[in-house]
Design an enzyme around this catalytic site. Structure first.
Site, mmCIF file in Angstrom:
data_model
loop_
_atom_site.group_PDB
_atom_site.id
_atom_site.type_symbol
_atom_site.label_atom_id
_atom_site.label_comp_id
_atom_site.label_asym_id
_atom_site.label_seq_id
_atom_site.Cartn_x
_atom_site.Cartn_y
_atom_site.Cartn_z
ATOM 1 N N GLU A 66 31.788 54.821 58.293
ATOM 2 C CA GLU A 66 31.482 53.595 57.552
ATOM 3 C C GLU A 66 32.792 53.008 57.044
ATOM 4 O O GLU A 66 33.593 53.701 56.426
ATOM 5 C CB GLU A 66 30.527 53.926 56.377
ATOM 6 N N GLY A 79 15.642 43.998 50.982
ATOM 7 C CA GLY A 79 14.394 44.288 50.280
ATOM 8 C C GLY A 79 13.723 45.557 50.783
ATOM 9 O O GLY A 79 12.817 46.085 50.134
ATOM 10 N N GLY A 80 14.139 46.018 51.958
ATOM 11 C CA GLY A 80 13.547 47.252 52.492
ATOM 12 C C GLY A 80 12.127 47.061 53.000
ATOM 13 O O GLY A 80 11.444 48.030 53.341
ATOM 14 N N ARG A 324 9.712 32.058 60.035
ATOM 15 C CA ARG A 324 10.889 31.624 59.277
ATOM 16 C C ARG A 324 11.521 30.358 59.847
ATOM 17 O O ARG A 324 11.961 29.492 59.103
ATOM 18 C CB ARG A 324 11.918 32.764 59.229
HETATM 19 C C1 LIG Z 1 19.680 40.204 51.288
HETATM 20 C C2 LIG Z 1 18.990 40.709 52.516
HETATM 21 C C3 LIG Z 1 17.650 41.085 52.456
HETATM 22 C C4 LIG Z 1 16.994 41.549 53.605
HETATM 23 N N1 LIG Z 1 15.712 42.005 53.492
HETATM 24 C C5 LIG Z 1 15.118 42.561 54.579
HETATM 25 C C6 LIG Z 1 13.837 43.166 54.452
HETATM 26 O O1 LIG Z 1 13.265 43.263 53.367
HETATM 27 N N2 LIG Z 1 13.265 43.660 55.596
HETATM 28 C C7 LIG Z 1 13.892 43.614 56.820
HETATM 29 O O2 LIG Z 1 13.301 44.048 57.812
HETATM 30 N N3 LIG Z 1 15.126 43.097 56.931
HETATM 31 C C8 LIG Z 1 15.761 42.601 55.856
HETATM 32 N N4 LIG Z 1 17.032 42.108 55.963
HETATM 33 C C9 LIG Z 1 17.750 42.300 57.230
HETATM 34 C C10 LIG Z 1 18.183 43.760 57.325
HETATM 35 O O3 LIG Z 1 18.574 44.228 56.065
HETATM 36 C C11 LIG Z 1 19.341 43.985 58.287
HETATM 37 O O4 LIG Z 1 19.152 43.273 59.472
HETATM 38 C C12 LIG Z 1 19.432 45.481 58.592
HETATM 39 O O5 LIG Z 1 19.601 46.191 57.384
HETATM 40 C C13 LIG Z 1 20.572 45.776 59.547
HETATM 41 O O6 LIG Z 1 20.665 47.171 59.691
HETATM 42 P P1 LIG Z 1 21.806 47.780 60.590
HETATM 43 O O7 LIG Z 1 21.704 49.264 60.444
HETATM 44 O O8 LIG Z 1 21.778 47.169 61.925
HETATM 45 O O9 LIG Z 1 23.165 47.230 59.906
HETATM 46 P P2 LIG Z 1 23.716 47.436 58.389
HETATM 47 O O10 LIG Z 1 22.670 47.945 57.490
HETATM 48 O O11 LIG Z 1 24.370 46.147 57.992
HETATM 49 O O12 LIG Z 1 24.784 48.569 58.567
HETATM 50 C C14 LIG Z 1 25.941 48.385 59.356
HETATM 51 C C15 LIG Z 1 27.082 49.137 58.708
HETATM 52 O O13 LIG Z 1 28.148 49.212 59.639
HETATM 53 C C16 LIG Z 1 29.374 49.080 58.916
HETATM 54 N N5 LIG Z 1 30.435 48.653 59.847
HETATM 55 C C17 LIG Z 1 30.584 47.426 60.414
HETATM 56 N N6 LIG Z 1 31.689 47.409 61.204
HETATM 57 C C18 LIG Z 1 32.248 48.640 61.125
HETATM 58 C C19 LIG Z 1 33.412 49.224 61.700
HETATM 59 N N7 LIG Z 1 34.226 48.537 62.514
HETATM 60 N N8 LIG Z 1 33.705 50.525 61.406
HETATM 61 C C20 LIG Z 1 32.886 51.245 60.576
HETATM 62 N N9 LIG Z 1 31.772 50.722 59.983
HETATM 63 C C21 LIG Z 1 31.455 49.443 60.262
HETATM 64 C C22 LIG Z 1 29.045 48.024 57.882
HETATM 65 O O14 LIG Z 1 29.959 48.044 56.817
HETATM 66 C C23 LIG Z 1 27.630 48.433 57.476
HETATM 67 O O15 LIG Z 1 27.620 49.316 56.383
HETATM 68 C C24 LIG Z 1 17.697 41.630 54.832
HETATM 69 C C25 LIG Z 1 19.037 41.267 54.898
HETATM 70 C C26 LIG Z 1 19.694 40.818 53.757
HETATM 71 C C27 LIG Z 1 21.136 40.422 53.853
#
Ligand SMILES: Cc1cc2nc3c(=O)[nH]c(=O)nc-3n(C[C@H](O)[C@H](O)[C@H](O)COP(=O)(O)OP(=O)(O)OC[C@H]3O[C@@H](n4cnc5c(N)ncnc54)[C@H](O)[C@@H]3O)c2cc1C
Length: 500
Positions: A66, A79-80, A324
């Site tokens: 990370e 929001g999860g 949306r």
């Molecule tokens: C405010 C908000 C509310 C939301 N609410 C909802 C909801 O209620 N329900 C829902 O379904 N979706 C929701 N979403 C969308 C959802 O949260 C995201 O699409 C989802 O969490 C993405 O998950 P992920 O594991 O793909 O990425 P992330 O959870 O963003 O994790 C990716 C991680 O990779 C790390 N990273 C990036 N590049 C690198 C690198 N080069 N080296 C090492 N680490 C790196 C980042 O720092 C990050 O921690 C919401 C989004 C936001 C912003």
């Protein structure tokens, strides 16, 4: 050391390492600084689920990298909410639903551009996510709600109404299983061998996101390939502006680390891009809070039981529970009627009874994003609407609550009369989700742009992968996307044998 210094410094791997951030490189088998069974990049939903299933499949030496100080990226601040058909909780509440119905809803929201197999995989595997989360100690509220564009209530909400309610227990569970977590480690490129299989990563250790300084550059080998789970890039203004200039001025809801470094790394090793210019706007966003905080949670309830009004006409202008894209576009039309001197923010409002059920209400009201009006006159004055027309809109809505057909066809799970005091919120869409990403197979293998076949040893899951949701995704489907395809990526990687 600064990033630019690092880029000009040879890593002793090959000359290719002198290329800019995210460039690909051929790795030397003898020059690894460390070795693991599986490296997962990103500690959000997708990365955690990948570690979960890789561990279940028997891999021992798993490392999650990370780049930020804190874990979980957007997953931790979101929001999860997770939309999952056929869970035991949904059945307990007597809700009729199916994976087929969810696919239909997703395809409608995605304007038919969804990749069918990915969409099907998400909907049919979603219930396994619920079981995994319960097994990791995640607690859900004992209720299921309906989000816009969904034909059935299928949104499960963590007990603390936050993605942290999923990330924290999963993190704890995985640590207990021996999964290693390493923060402040930025992956700068994916490394491949002479057969073009991905064999590891180049990293900057002790990376400081604010200053871009780091202590050392290293190469880590991953025996089962690399899972990229690095999420979206909504905060990367340059990348957003280049891919979709008209969205460049919009505020983004994502965490600060949501930048485009890893999507560039994926492209640099030849991954096939999908819809990189396609972004989702959040229709529950408010100009009166930063990003998407408690007010956006409140808006979902206000949309469900209350109505949304165009101040210029005093009338409803959309199905408040449409998908949306439909709602965001309708709001942009309303906003465009205003000017800088006299903005025309649409607003949503509901009765006090609704606020009792609405997560986020207390915080949004305390912070001033939600306003209380004791009468129609007060509400009209606050939003600059003609009182008589607004009164008529409320009366029309109350007839719909009584059973009259709604010209906008909003589904009504709960019939709540609109009466003072009213609680209202101004609306203005924000950039919320990256629809595009790299192309993956239903097994979470990243597809090569030149061969349209999987790149050996490269897997991706979550927001960094594109296609599942087509042009627009439904609420509560990204968490499930990351968790479903994360699980699959971990399993596929565990079965992957380098040099096979
Ligand atoms: C405010 C908000 C509310 C939301 N609410 C909802 C909801 O209620 N329900 C829902 O379904 N979706 C929701 N979403 C969308 C959802 O949260 C995201 O699409 C989802 O969490 C993405 O998950 P992920 O594991 O793909 O990425 P992330 O959870 O963003 O994790 C990716 C991680 O990779 C790390 N990273 C990036 N590049 C690198 C690198 N080069 N080296 C090492 N680490 C790196 C980042 O720092 C990050 O921690 C919401 C989004 C936001 C912003």
């Amino acid at each position: 050391m600064k990033r630019r210094d690092f880029l000009t410094k040879s890593m002793g791997v090959t000359a290719a390492m002198a290329l800019p951030f995210s460039a690909t490189a051929v790795s030397s088998e003898n020059s690894w600084d460390r070795e693991y069974d599986l490296i997962i990049v990103g500690s959000g939903f997708a990365g955690l689920a990948a570690a979960y299933s890789a561990n279940k499949a028997g891999l021992k030496n798993i490392l999650i990298l990370e780049k930020m100080e804190t874990w979980g990226g957007n997953s931790a601040i979101c929001g999860g909410i997770a939309c999952m058909p056929n869970t035991s909780l949904q059945k307990k509440h007597g809700i009729e639903d199916s994976a087929e119905l969810m696919i239909k809803d997703m395809v409608k929201a995605g304007r038919g551009f969804n990749h069918p197999e990915l969409c099907k995989t998400l909907a049919t595997e979603a219930h396994t996510v619920y079981d995994m989360l319960i097994g990791c100690g995640v607690e859900f509220m004992d209720k299921i709600i309906r989000l816009g564009g969904h034909s059935a209530p299928r949104a499960h909400i963590p007990a603390n109404a936050s993605g942290g309610g999923i990330v924290v227990p999963m993190h704890k569970y995985l640590v207990n299983k021996g999964v290693q977590f390493q923060n402040r480690t930025q992956v700068t490129s994916l490394l491949r061998d002479k057969n073009n299989a991905i064999t590891g990563v180049a990293v900057q250790e002790k990376f400081d996101f604010e200053t871009e300084e780091f202590k050392a550059e290293q190469t880590y080998k991953s025996r089962h390939g690399v899972v990229v789970a690095t999420g979206g890039w909504g905060q990367d203004k340059k990348f957003v502006k280049t891919t979709m200039p008209i969205y460049a001025h919009l505020e983004a809801t994502a965490h600060p680390g949501a930048t485009a470094g890893m999507i560039k790394s994926l492209l640099a090793v030849g991954s096939l891009p999908i819809m990189l210019d396609m972004y989702q706007l959040g229709p529950w966003a408010s100009p009166d809070e930063k990003g998407a905080g408690p007010a956006s949670f409140f808006a979902d309830y206000s949309f469900s039981e209350g109505i949304a009004i165009d101040p210029m006409t005093g009338k409803r202008f959309m199905n408040e529970l449409a998908d949306r894209r439909t709602r965001a576009e309708a709001q942009l039309v309303v906003l465009e009627k205003g000017s800088e001197e006299k903005p025309n923010y649409p607003f949503t409002f509901c009765s006090e009874a609704t606020t009792k059920r609405a997560e986020g209400f207390k915080g949004a009201y305390r912070d001033g994003a939600v306003n209380k009006s004791n009468s129609v006159a007060e509400l009209a004055k606050h939003h600059g609407v003609d009182e008589a027309v607004l009164s008529q809109s409320i009366a029309d809505w109350n007839e719909i609550v009584e059973g009259k057909p709604d010209p906008f066809n909003k589904p009504l799970d709960r019939r709540t009369e609109l009466k003072p005091p009213f609680y209202s919120l101004r609306l203005s869409p924000k950039l919320h989700y990256c629809m595009g990403g790299v192309a993956i197979t239903p097994n979470a293998e990243v597809i090569d742009a030149t061969t349209c076949e999987p790149i050996k040893g490269l897997f991706a899951a979550g927001e960094v992968a594109g296609g599942t949701h087509g042009m627009d995704r439904l609420g509560g489907c990204s968490s499930v996307d990351g968790l479903v395809f994360g699980q699959i990526a971990g399993r596929t990687a565990a079965n992957y044998k380098a040099n096979a």
